[in-house]
Design an enzyme around this catalytic site. Structure first.
Site, short mmCIF file in Angstrom:
data_model
loop_
_atom_site.label_atom_id
_atom_site.label_comp_id
_atom_site.label_asym_id
_atom_site.label_seq_id
_atom_site.Cartn_x
_atom_site.Cartn_y
_atom_site.Cartn_z
N LYS A 53 0.81 -1.22 0.00
CA LYS A 53 0.00 0.00 0.00
C LYS A 53 0.85 1.27 0.00
O LYS A 53 0.36 2.34 -0.40
CB LYS A 53 -0.93 0.01 1.21
CG LYS A 53 -2.09 -0.98 1.14
CD LYS A 53 -3.17 -0.51 0.19
CE LYS A 53 -4.43 -1.35 0.30
NZ LYS A 53 -5.50 -0.86 -0.59
N SER A 77 -8.68 0.13 6.59
CA SER A 77 -8.66 -0.73 7.77
C SER A 77 -7.26 -0.82 8.37
O SER A 77 -7.07 -1.39 9.43
CB SER A 77 -9.15 -2.14 7.42
OG SER A 77 -8.27 -2.75 6.49
N GLU A 203 -9.49 -14.51 -2.77
CA GLU A 203 -10.35 -13.87 -1.78
C GLU A 203 -10.66 -14.84 -0.65
O GLU A 203 -10.65 -16.06 -0.85
CB GLU A 203 -11.69 -13.46 -2.40
CG GLU A 203 -11.63 -12.31 -3.38
CD GLU A 203 -13.03 -11.89 -3.82
OE1 GLU A 203 -13.38 -10.73 -3.58
OE2 GLU A 203 -13.75 -12.72 -4.41
N GLY A 207 -15.53 -13.30 2.03
CA GLY A 207 -15.38 -11.97 1.45
C GLY A 207 -15.25 -12.06 -0.06
O GLY A 207 -14.32 -11.51 -0.65
N ASP A 209 -16.78 -10.87 -2.70
CA ASP A 209 -17.53 -9.90 -3.49
C ASP A 209 -17.05 -9.83 -4.94
O ASP A 209 -17.86 -9.69 -5.87
CB ASP A 209 -17.47 -8.51 -2.85
CG ASP A 209 -16.05 -8.04 -2.60
OD1 ASP A 209 -15.32 -8.74 -1.89
OD2 ASP A 209 -15.66 -6.98 -3.12
N SER A 303 1.41 -9.68 0.01
CA SER A 303 1.05 -8.26 -0.02
C SER A 303 1.41 -7.47 1.22
O SER A 303 1.54 -6.24 1.17
CB SER A 303 -0.44 -8.10 -0.31
OG SER A 303 -1.21 -8.75 0.70
#
Length: 326
Positions: A53, A77, A203, A207, A209, A303
């Protein structure tokens, strides 16, 4: 369009040079044996703030002097919160971060230490995006969303650019999907540099989606996920990210919390890597046999590694891999 965005990723790589870490690419003979392929791990757990990130620095570095003087706002988050907080400090501006009340305490504390103002909200009853947008309007701040932003996506795409530049084209590329920014940026670059590559998102089962949205052909909202993978607790894919991932992602693999913990344990004991649950998602999918690989050369993004020692210990408990190491 893809070519233009790939150019944006290359520009982002120049902006990040000397600021972001060029994270190590690691391999494991034991992992290769278990998976039946040559697996290269892009270890973003060694990135600044402990996760990919930080590459959102690209977006903040593009702001005008006037925007930097007013400050930025983001919602996250944890990992994007730290990324924006540190980037803001490095660029001489201020950051306001909207974070859930139940975010990992270590992530909230880190964002505060980087100098951010934290606004807490209830992720189950409140809309963090609405709160963030309202703050932007009220205070004149520039919003830096965690994924649905072209220059955030471009910065995150440099992860795949670095992996492929250093290890050559892949047959398959795996990365976790939350809001979809990492995958959108990386998939654009990977498919441009390695035609025929299979793009696989991972995923948590609770979760899913993006998987549901890809199957439906449009974005599908789900209840707020209850998963140990807090960085993937997205309720709906991003609008910009889904437009990209709908075209480029070939498959979504789902992993359970138990499979995530197994992968965390494997990475720690075998490769001496600390990964948070989301960070271990790609390896979890491989170890659990959740994907069919199209060829022997596989790239995986680890990640992030932002997890406290106590939380890591609680999750792993007495699990082990019989002390295997290289």
């Amino acid at each position: 369009m893809a070519g233009h965005f790939t150019d944006d990723v290359r520009v982002a790589a120049h902006r990040l040079a000397g600021v972001a870490h060029r994270t190590p690419v690691l391999t494991s003979r034991i992992l290769n044996m278990r998976v039946g392929a040559e697996v290269f791990l892009e270890c973003e757990n060694f990135q600044r703030i402990g996760a990919f990130k930080f590459r959102a620095y690209n977006a903040i570095s593009r702001l005008s002097a006037e925007q930097l003087a007013r400050g930025v706002v983001a919602w996250s988050s944890g990992n994007h919160a730290q990324a924006v907080a540190l980037s803001a400090r490095l660029l001489g501006t201020s950051a306001v971060i909207v974070m859930p009340e139940d975010a990992p305490a270590s992530k909230t504390a880190a964002a505060k230490e980087y100098g951010a103002e934290i606004i807490a909200y209830d992720r189950y009853t409140e809309d963090r995006t609405a709160i963030g947008r309202a703050l932007a309007t009220e205070r004149g701040l520039t919003a830096i969303p965690p994924f649905d932003h072209p220059q955030v996506m471009a910065g995150q795409g440099t992860t795949a650019l670095e992996l492929i530049e250093r290890t050559g084209p892949r047959n398959a590329f795996l990365a976790p999907i939350g809001g979809g920014g990492l995958m959108a940026g990386c998939a654009t670059v990977a498919t441009a540099l390695a035609p025929g590559i299979r793009i696989i998102g991972v995923e948590p089962v609770d979760g899913d989606d993006t998987k549901r949205s890809l199957e439906a052909g449009h974005r599908v909202p789900i209840p707020v996920p209850h998963t140990i993978a807090d960085a993937q607790a997205a309720e709906i894919p991003g609008e910009l990210t889904f437009a990209v991932n709908r075209r480029l992602v070939d498959e979504i693999a789902l992993v359970t919390d138990d499979q995530l913990v197994t992968a965390m344990s494997f990475l720690f004991e075998t490769m001496k890597i600390v990964a948070e649950p989301t960070g271990a998602a790609g390896v979890a999918a491989l170890l659990a046999g959740q994907v069919e690989l199209p060829g022997p050369r596989v790239g995986v993004v680890v990640s992030g590694g932002n997890i406290s020692a106590s939380r890591f210990s609680d999750l792993l408990g007495n699990r082990g891999t019989q002390g295997l190491s290289e």
